[in-house]
Design a protein around this motif. Structure first.
Motif, PDB file in Angstrom:
ATOM      1  N   GLU A 167       0.904  -1.178  -0.007  1.00  0.00           N
ATOM      2  CA  GLU A 167       0.019  -0.025   0.057  1.00  0.00           C
ATOM      3  C   GLU A 167       0.900   1.026  -0.079  1.00  0.00           C
ATOM      4  OE1 GLU A 167      -2.174  -3.282   1.722  1.00  0.00           O
ATOM      5  OE2 GLU A 167      -0.396  -2.460   2.170  1.00  0.00           O
ATOM      6  N   LEU A 168       1.867   1.209   0.660  1.00  0.00           N
ATOM      7  CA  LEU A 168       2.722   2.308   0.561  1.00  0.00           C
ATOM      8  C   LEU A 168       3.473   2.541  -0.671  1.00  0.00           C
ATOM      9  CD1 LEU A 168       5.343   3.326   3.665  1.00  0.00           C
ATOM     10  CD2 LEU A 168       5.965   3.397   1.331  1.00  0.00           C
ATOM     11  N   PHE A 169       3.786   1.743  -1.118  1.00  0.00           N
ATOM     12  CA  PHE A 169       4.718   1.673  -2.555  1.00  0.00           C
ATOM     13  C   PHE A 169       3.730   2.047  -3.654  1.00  0.00           C
ATOM     14  CE2 PHE A 169       8.425  -0.546  -0.530  1.00  0.00           C
ATOM     15  CZ  PHE A 169       9.194   0.606  -0.640  1.00  0.00           C
ATOM     16  N   VAL A 254      -6.880   5.419   9.852  1.00  0.00           N
ATOM     17  CA  VAL A 254      -5.415   4.815   9.670  1.00  0.00           C
ATOM     18  C   VAL A 254      -5.019   4.582   8.424  1.00  0.00           C
ATOM     19  CG1 VAL A 254      -5.193   4.314  12.026  1.00  0.00           C
ATOM     20  CG2 VAL A 254      -5.674   2.652  10.546  1.00  0.00           C
ATOM     21  N   PHE A 255      -3.709   4.858   8.081  1.00  0.00           N
ATOM     22  CA  PHE A 255      -3.292   4.107   6.685  1.00  0.00           C
ATOM     23  C   PHE A 255      -2.570   2.739   7.120  1.00  0.00           C
ATOM     24  CE2 PHE A 255       0.086   4.063   3.338  1.00  0.00           C
ATOM     25  CZ  PHE A 255      -0.607   4.049   2.234  1.00  0.00           C
ATOM     26  N   ARG A 256      -3.412   1.875   6.632  1.00  0.00           N
ATOM     27  CA  ARG A 256      -3.213   0.210   6.875  1.00  0.00           C
ATOM     28  C   ARG A 256      -2.080   0.019   5.645  1.00  0.00           C
ATOM     29  NH1 ARG A 256      -6.597  -2.866  10.231  1.00  0.00           N
ATOM     30  NH2 ARG A 256      -8.271  -1.461  10.831  1.00  0.00           N
ATOM     31  N   VAL A 257      -0.810  -0.577   6.236  1.00  0.00           N
ATOM     32  CA  VAL A 257       0.094  -1.083   5.265  1.00  0.00           C
ATOM     33  C   VAL A 257       0.445  -2.421   5.511  1.00  0.00           C
ATOM     34  CG1 VAL A 257       2.833  -0.950   4.459  1.00  0.00           C
ATOM     35  CG2 VAL A 257       1.052   1.338   5.087  1.00  0.00           C
ATOM     36  N   GLY A 258       0.415  -3.381   4.590  1.00  0.00           N
ATOM     37  CA  GLY A 258       0.774  -4.863   5.065  1.00  0.00           C
ATOM     38  C   GLY A 258       2.316  -5.166   5.057  1.00  0.00           C
TER      39      GLY A 258
END
Length: 269
Positions: A167-169, A254-258
């Motif tokens: 998700e971040l990338f 929140v911003f969820r990042v796996g």
């Protein structure tokens, strides 16, 4: 020591002269939802006895917790290496490493993972924590790890999967800050067992770090994406990141990042 460094060009650009980018990457772990930190999780796979070598030790973060004497009394030596002079300098000044040096022999060296300056069968344990994907020839590095391990010695390798921080990338790709490792890495969590086994290690198995990262705001995203490049993002790109992440924060809070982080272990027969 003069060495021919076989880390690929991106790793040299990122880490040779500074440790700040790695520190920025590690800061995402402040938002880990697992009951253990990554380093606590990884440490459970490391035998606390005999001679230990960590290759690509970075800032020495794996050893930055305070260990009770009962956990280190059986360690006879700890050797920490990295290809980067900046990392070696940072490790040497790490207060936790300095504290360990008062309790057991600790050696810090700059060297190449594919040409380790140690004799055959020197160590009881060899650790490679999130570094093999920075090496142009990971099989050569794994062969070196096997060479310097004693018979029956343990290998501990940590690697990410291709969907790590997806998700971040995905946000990063919008501003030219996508995952460089995904395109460069020759070894990942997906093919690690096959590659580690191919150089002769036995009993290779992996344990995945549970949980995810839950970022409470946009600043951790900006900090991480800044660290991917050689300079901070331009203001226009920062505003784009704020907009995209802000929409996610408005919807979910929140911003969820796996994450896909795996510790692999194996044994030299």
């Amino acid at each position: 020591m003069t060495t021919t460094l076989t880390a690929h060009a991106h790793a040299k650009d990122q880490y040779t002269t500074t440790s700040s980018r790695l520190a920025a990457r590690l800061s995402i772990h402040n938002y880990n939802t697992a009951p253990q930190s990554w380093f606590e999780f990884a440490q459970t796979s490391i035998p606390k006895h005999g001679s230990i070598l960590e290759v690509g030790a970075g800032t020495g973060a794996l050893w930055s917790d305070t260990f009770p004497p009962s956990e280190i009394k059986s360690i006879t030596s700890l050797t920490l290496t990295d290809f980067s002079p900046a990392m070696v300098e940072t490790m040497s000044a790490n207060p936790s490493i300095i504290s360990l040096q008062s309790q057991l022999p600790v050696q810090i060296l700059q060297c190449d993972a594919t040409a380790l300056p140690f004799p055959d069968s020197e160590f009881d344990t060899v650790i490679a924590n999130h570094m093999l994907y920075h090496v142009d020839d990971p099989l050569s590095a794994l062969s070196e790890f096997k060479r310097v391990l004693k018979t029956g010695g343990k290998l501990v390798v940590a690697l990410n999967g291709l969907d790590h921080l997806k998700e971040l990338f995905e946000v990063g790709e919008l501003v030219g800050r996508g995952s460089t490792i995904a395109g460069l890495a020759k070894i990942t969590a997906e093919n690690a067992v096959e590659q580690i086994t191919s150089v002769g290690f036995e009993g290779v198995d992996g344990q995945r770090f549970p949980g995810e990262f839950r970022l409470p705001g946009v600043e951790p995203v900006l900090r991480y994406l800044d660290s991917v490049g050689e300079a901070d993002m331009e203001e226009e790109k920062r505003e784009m990141v704020k907009k995209v992440v802000g929409e996610r924060l408005d919807g979910e809070g929140v911003f969820r990042v796996g994450k896909n982080m795996v510790v692999f272990t194996g044994r030299k027969p």
